[in-house]
Write a protein that holds these residues in place. Structure first.
Motif, PDB file in Angstrom:
ATOM      1  N   PRO A 190     -12.858 -31.662 -19.147  1.00 55.46           N
ATOM      2  CA  PRO A 190     -12.894 -30.431 -19.931  1.00 55.46           C
ATOM      3  C   PRO A 190     -11.736 -29.500 -19.568  1.00 55.46           C
ATOM      4  CG  PRO A 190     -14.428 -30.296 -18.125  1.00 55.46           C
ATOM      5  CD  PRO A 190     -13.891 -31.696 -18.112  1.00 55.46           C
ATOM      6  N   GLN A 191     -11.446 -28.619 -20.463  1.00 48.33           N
ATOM      7  CA  GLN A 191     -10.308 -27.734 -20.238  1.00 48.33           C
ATOM      8  C   GLN A 191     -10.585 -26.736 -19.121  1.00 48.33           C
ATOM      9  OE1 GLN A 191      -9.344 -25.910 -24.012  1.00 48.33           O
ATOM     10  NE2 GLN A 191      -7.861 -27.509 -24.468  1.00 48.33           N
ATOM     11  N   ARG A 192      -9.563 -26.480 -18.356  1.00 47.07           N
ATOM     12  CA  ARG A 192      -9.668 -25.399 -17.372  1.00 47.07           C
ATOM     13  C   ARG A 192      -9.764 -24.063 -18.087  1.00 47.07           C
ATOM     14  NH1 ARG A 192      -6.443 -26.009 -12.008  1.00 47.07           N
ATOM     15  NH2 ARG A 192      -6.222 -28.264 -11.800  1.00 47.07           N
ATOM     16  N   LYS A 193     -10.432 -23.140 -17.454  1.00 49.83           N
ATOM     17  CA  LYS A 193     -10.455 -21.784 -17.967  1.00 49.83           C
ATOM     18  C   LYS A 193      -9.292 -20.994 -17.393  1.00 49.83           C
ATOM     19  CE  LYS A 193     -15.420 -21.307 -18.864  1.00 49.83           C
ATOM     20  NZ  LYS A 193     -16.654 -20.516 -18.571  1.00 49.83           N
ATOM     21  N   ILE A 194      -8.815 -20.065 -18.183  1.00 49.31           N
ATOM     22  CA  ILE A 194      -7.813 -19.106 -17.728  1.00 49.31           C
ATOM     23  C   ILE A 194      -8.501 -17.745 -17.686  1.00 49.31           C
ATOM     24  CG2 ILE A 194      -5.520 -18.127 -18.114  1.00 49.31           C
ATOM     25  CD1 ILE A 194      -4.946 -20.508 -19.971  1.00 49.31           C
ATOM     26  N   PHE A 195      -8.269 -17.014 -16.617  1.00 48.72           N
ATOM     27  CA  PHE A 195      -8.927 -15.725 -16.434  1.00 48.72           C
ATOM     28  C   PHE A 195      -7.905 -14.611 -16.274  1.00 48.72           C
ATOM     29  CE2 PHE A 195     -11.784 -18.930 -14.699  1.00 48.72           C
ATOM     30  CZ  PHE A 195     -13.026 -18.569 -15.189  1.00 48.72           C
ATOM     31  N   TYR A 196      -8.280 -13.436 -16.740  1.00 47.82           N
ATOM     32  CA  TYR A 196      -7.597 -12.215 -16.309  1.00 47.82           C
ATOM     33  C   TYR A 196      -8.312 -11.711 -15.063  1.00 47.82           C
ATOM     34  CZ  TYR A 196      -5.202 -11.766 -20.831  1.00 47.82           C
ATOM     35  OH  TYR A 196      -4.420 -11.978 -21.939  1.00 47.82           O
ATOM     36  N   ILE A 197      -7.558 -11.316 -14.062  1.00 42.29           N
ATOM     37  CA  ILE A 197      -8.130 -10.678 -12.884  1.00 42.29           C
ATOM     38  C   ILE A 197      -7.653  -9.231 -12.879  1.00 42.29           C
ATOM     39  CG2 ILE A 197      -8.340 -10.701 -10.380  1.00 42.29           C
ATOM     40  CD1 ILE A 197      -7.454 -13.572 -10.388  1.00 42.29           C
ATOM     41  N   GLU A 198      -8.596  -8.311 -12.994  1.00 42.95           N
ATOM     42  CA  GLU A 198      -8.248  -6.887 -12.976  1.00 42.95           C
ATOM     43  C   GLU A 198      -8.420  -6.333 -11.561  1.00 42.95           C
ATOM     44  OE1 GLU A 198      -9.299  -4.336 -16.379  1.00 42.95           O
ATOM     45  OE2 GLU A 198     -10.519  -6.052 -17.045  1.00 42.95           O
ATOM     46  N   ASN A 199      -7.490  -5.511 -11.188  1.00 41.40           N
ATOM     47  CA  ASN A 199      -7.500  -4.902  -9.858  1.00 41.40           C
ATOM     48  C   ASN A 199      -7.679  -3.394 -10.012  1.00 41.40           C
ATOM     49  OD1 ASN A 199      -7.020  -3.922  -7.311  1.00 41.40           O
ATOM     50  ND2 ASN A 199      -4.930  -4.696  -7.136  1.00 41.40           N
ATOM     51  N   ASN A 200      -8.878  -2.928  -9.733  1.00 43.07           N
ATOM     52  CA  ASN A 200      -9.171  -1.493  -9.831  1.00 43.07           C
ATOM     53  C   ASN A 200      -9.308  -0.839  -8.459  1.00 43.07           C
ATOM     54  OD1 ASN A 200      -9.343  -1.465 -12.744  1.00 43.07           O
ATOM     55  ND2 ASN A 200     -11.291  -2.565 -12.541  1.00 43.07           N
ATOM     56  N   THR A 201      -8.843  -1.500  -7.430  1.00 41.99           N
ATOM     57  CA  THR A 201      -8.936  -0.953  -6.084  1.00 41.99           C
ATOM     58  C   THR A 201      -7.765  -0.013  -5.817  1.00 41.99           C
ATOM     59  OG1 THR A 201      -7.592  -2.604  -4.902  1.00 41.99           O
ATOM     60  CG2 THR A 201      -9.871  -3.203  -5.406  1.00 41.99           C
ATOM     61  N   GLU A 202      -7.759   0.577  -4.644  1.00 44.72           N
ATOM     62  CA  GLU A 202      -6.666   1.478  -4.280  1.00 44.72           C
ATOM     63  C   GLU A 202      -5.437   0.727  -3.780  1.00 44.72           C
ATOM     64  OE1 GLU A 202      -7.632   2.789   0.257  1.00 44.72           O
ATOM     65  OE2 GLU A 202      -9.034   3.509  -1.270  1.00 44.72           O
ATOM     66  N   VAL A 203      -5.543  -0.594  -3.635  1.00 49.18           N
ATOM     67  CA  VAL A 203      -4.418  -1.424  -3.175  1.00 49.18           C
ATOM     68  C   VAL A 203      -3.907  -2.252  -4.345  1.00 49.18           C
ATOM     69  CG1 VAL A 203      -3.662  -3.216  -1.577  1.00 49.18           C
ATOM     70  CG2 VAL A 203      -5.398  -1.560  -0.867  1.00 49.18           C
ATOM     71  N   GLU A 204      -2.637  -2.125  -4.657  1.00 47.08           N
ATOM     72  CA  GLU A 204      -2.069  -2.833  -5.801  1.00 47.08           C
ATOM     73  C   GLU A 204      -1.680  -4.267  -5.440  1.00 47.08           C
ATOM     74  OE1 GLU A 204      -0.003   0.858  -8.240  1.00 47.08           O
ATOM     75  OE2 GLU A 204       1.201  -0.250  -6.800  1.00 47.08           O
TER      76      GLU A 204
ATOM     77  N   CYS B 227      -4.938 -15.621 -26.304  1.00 47.14           N
ATOM     78  CA  CYS B 227      -3.857 -16.386 -25.673  1.00 47.14           C
ATOM     79  C   CYS B 227      -4.391 -17.600 -24.921  1.00 47.14           C
ATOM     80  CB  CYS B 227      -3.079 -15.513 -24.691  1.00 47.14           C
ATOM     81  SG  CYS B 227      -2.346 -14.040 -25.410  1.00 47.14           S
ATOM     82  N   PHE B 228      -5.680 -17.562 -24.565  1.00 43.57           N
ATOM     83  CA  PHE B 228      -6.271 -18.631 -23.758  1.00 43.57           C
ATOM     84  C   PHE B 228      -6.931 -19.713 -24.610  1.00 43.57           C
ATOM     85  CE2 PHE B 228      -7.328 -15.155 -20.385  1.00 43.57           C
ATOM     86  CZ  PHE B 228      -5.978 -14.970 -20.162  1.00 43.57           C
ATOM     87  N   SER B 229      -7.172 -19.418 -25.895  1.00 39.93           N
ATOM     88  CA  SER B 229      -7.959 -20.344 -26.699  1.00 39.93           C
ATOM     89  C   SER B 229      -7.202 -20.960 -27.864  1.00 39.93           C
ATOM     90  CB  SER B 229      -9.213 -19.628 -27.229  1.00 39.93           C
ATOM     91  OG  SER B 229      -8.854 -18.470 -27.960  1.00 39.93           O
ATOM     92  N   ILE B 230      -6.272 -20.248 -28.466  1.00 41.67           N
ATOM     93  CA  ILE B 230      -5.480 -20.820 -29.562  1.00 41.67           C
ATOM     94  C   ILE B 230      -4.602 -21.920 -28.983  1.00 41.67           C
ATOM     95  CG2 ILE B 230      -3.731 -20.343 -31.311  1.00 41.67           C
ATOM     96  CD1 ILE B 230      -4.765 -17.454 -31.397  1.00 41.67           C
ATOM     97  N   ASP B 231      -4.689 -23.104 -29.554  1.00 41.61           N
ATOM     98  CA  ASP B 231      -4.106 -24.292 -28.921  1.00 41.61           C
ATOM     99  C   ASP B 231      -2.630 -24.130 -28.559  1.00 41.61           C
ATOM    100  OD1 ASP B 231      -5.520 -26.420 -27.983  1.00 41.61           O
ATOM    101  OD2 ASP B 231      -4.821 -27.809 -29.510  1.00 41.61           O
ATOM    102  N   ASP B 232      -1.804 -23.699 -29.508  1.00 39.57           N
ATOM    103  CA  ASP B 232      -0.372 -23.573 -29.229  1.00 39.57           C
ATOM    104  C   ASP B 232      -0.118 -22.525 -28.153  1.00 39.57           C
ATOM    105  OD1 ASP B 232       0.196 -25.526 -31.044  1.00 39.57           O
ATOM    106  OD2 ASP B 232       0.879 -24.165 -32.632  1.00 39.57           O
ATOM    107  N   ASP B 233      -0.799 -21.384 -28.256  1.00 40.64           N
ATOM    108  CA  ASP B 233      -0.620 -20.328 -27.262  1.00 40.64           C
ATOM    109  C   ASP B 233      -1.053 -20.799 -25.882  1.00 40.64           C
ATOM    110  OD1 ASP B 233       0.343 -18.621 -29.168  1.00 40.64           O
ATOM    111  OD2 ASP B 233      -1.508 -17.491 -29.406  1.00 40.64           O
ATOM    112  N   ARG B 234      -2.177 -21.481 -25.837  1.00 42.48           N
ATOM    113  CA  ARG B 234      -2.696 -21.961 -24.560  1.00 42.48           C
ATOM    114  C   ARG B 234      -1.735 -22.963 -23.927  1.00 42.48           C
ATOM    115  NH1 ARG B 234      -7.479 -22.665 -21.705  1.00 42.48           N
ATOM    116  NH2 ARG B 234      -7.543 -24.614 -20.535  1.00 42.48           N
TER     117      ARG B 234
END
Length: 298
Positions: free
Chosen positions: A199-213, A138-145
């Motif tokens: 240059p293009q900005r990066k898009i990241f997933y941030i995963e939350n594995n802590t006890e606080v949602e 989703c972050f790299s395919i041009d149309d999706d991005r």
């Protein structure tokens, strides 16, 4: 827009399926009016005729043309899209000003922007399952991005909170009549500009594995570079929680590596949740009462 289209009364300024990830059995914990409630998410994030257009004053017309139709300030791709919305609005609002209250004219004035947001949402319904699976394509395919970045920009600017803050600060002109259109076009053009950055900005997933949602609010996309809620920031890094355990992050190039490159700690989750609370409108949402109580909201 067909003649049979009903006028939409309750119009969402938060994506209608967004809060499903924080809900169980269609109910969600919400902080509103100074207390925590457990309520259905069906009527959250919408207002009566929120996207209804009015008759623009001369200043509004001039600004629409300057900001969105002048190729000296706007790229040609945007101008074409902008004109496809602005020109019908100017034509039909002129009829409305002259007293035309026919079904087609009234439906356009009430529903035109609402319908565009619904089309954007319907398209996003196709990409959301991939985001929830942390699909990197989703972050790299041009149309999706392009679509994803424009979507995030739209979700930041379409809300009641943004409308209220911006219109309250404009003192020399009343932009109330055309604000739903300004908001849509600003967000589209900002998103397209970010997509075209080199240059293009990066898009990241941030995963939350802590006890606080992660919690979220009726302002679901925020700029964590905006340290002052009352002043326009010089730069921006979009933060967009999409579940209590997963968020999208579009930072300024080379910044916020403590968030994008490292496993989140409870302190960082608190930092992000505090930002969400700071820039919320009137509602803060969570999957649990415990998370809301953690931030001393009551």
């Amino acid at each position: 827009m067909s003649k049979s289209d009903p006028i939409v009364i309750g119009q969402h300024f938060v994506y209608r399926h967004y809060l499903d990830q924080w809900s169980e059995s269609k109910k969600i914990y919400a902080y509103v009016n100074g207390k925590i409630t457990h309520q259905t998410n069906r009527n959250i994030g919408k207002k009566r005729y929120f996207y209804k257009l009015g008759v623009p004053n001369d200043r509004e017309v001039d600004m629409l043309k300057l900001f969105f139709l002048d190729s000296r300030y706007t790229n040609n791709i945007s101008v074409e899209f902008n004109a496809s919305i602005i020109n019908p609005y100017l034509k039909i609002s002129s009829l409305y000003k002259r007293g035309d209250r026919s079904k087609d004219v009234k439906t356009f004035m009430h529903n035109a922007i609402e319908k565009i947001h619904m089309m954007i949402e319907n398209d996003f319904d196709n990409i959301l399952p991939r985001l929830l699976k942390k699909d990197q394509s989703c972050f790299s395919i041009d149309d999706d991005r392009m679509y994803l970045i424009v979507w995030i920009a739209v979700q930041q600017l379409r809300t009641f909170s943004v409308k209220d803050k911006i219109l309250s600060k404009i003192t020399n002109t009343d932009f109330t009549a055309s604000w739903p259109l300004f908001s849509l076009l600003f967000s589209y053009n900002i998103g397209l500009s970010v997509w075209m950055e080199k240059p293009q900005r990066k898009i990241f997933y941030i995963e939350n594995n802590t006890e606080v949602e992660f919690l979220t609010t009726d302002q679901p996309v925020i700029n964590i570079d905006a340290n002052d809620a009352e002043r326009a920031p010089d730069k921006f890094s979009w933060y967009y929680p999409i579940t209590p355990r997963l968020a999208l992050f579009v930072p300024e190039i080379g910044t916020h590596k403590d968030i994008s490159d490292n496993e989140l700690t409870i302190e960082k989750v608190d930092y992000l949740n505090d930002f969400m609370i700071k820039f919320s409108g009137i509602n803060i949402f969570s999957k649990s009462r415990k998370t809301l109580e953690r931030y001393n909201l009551v």
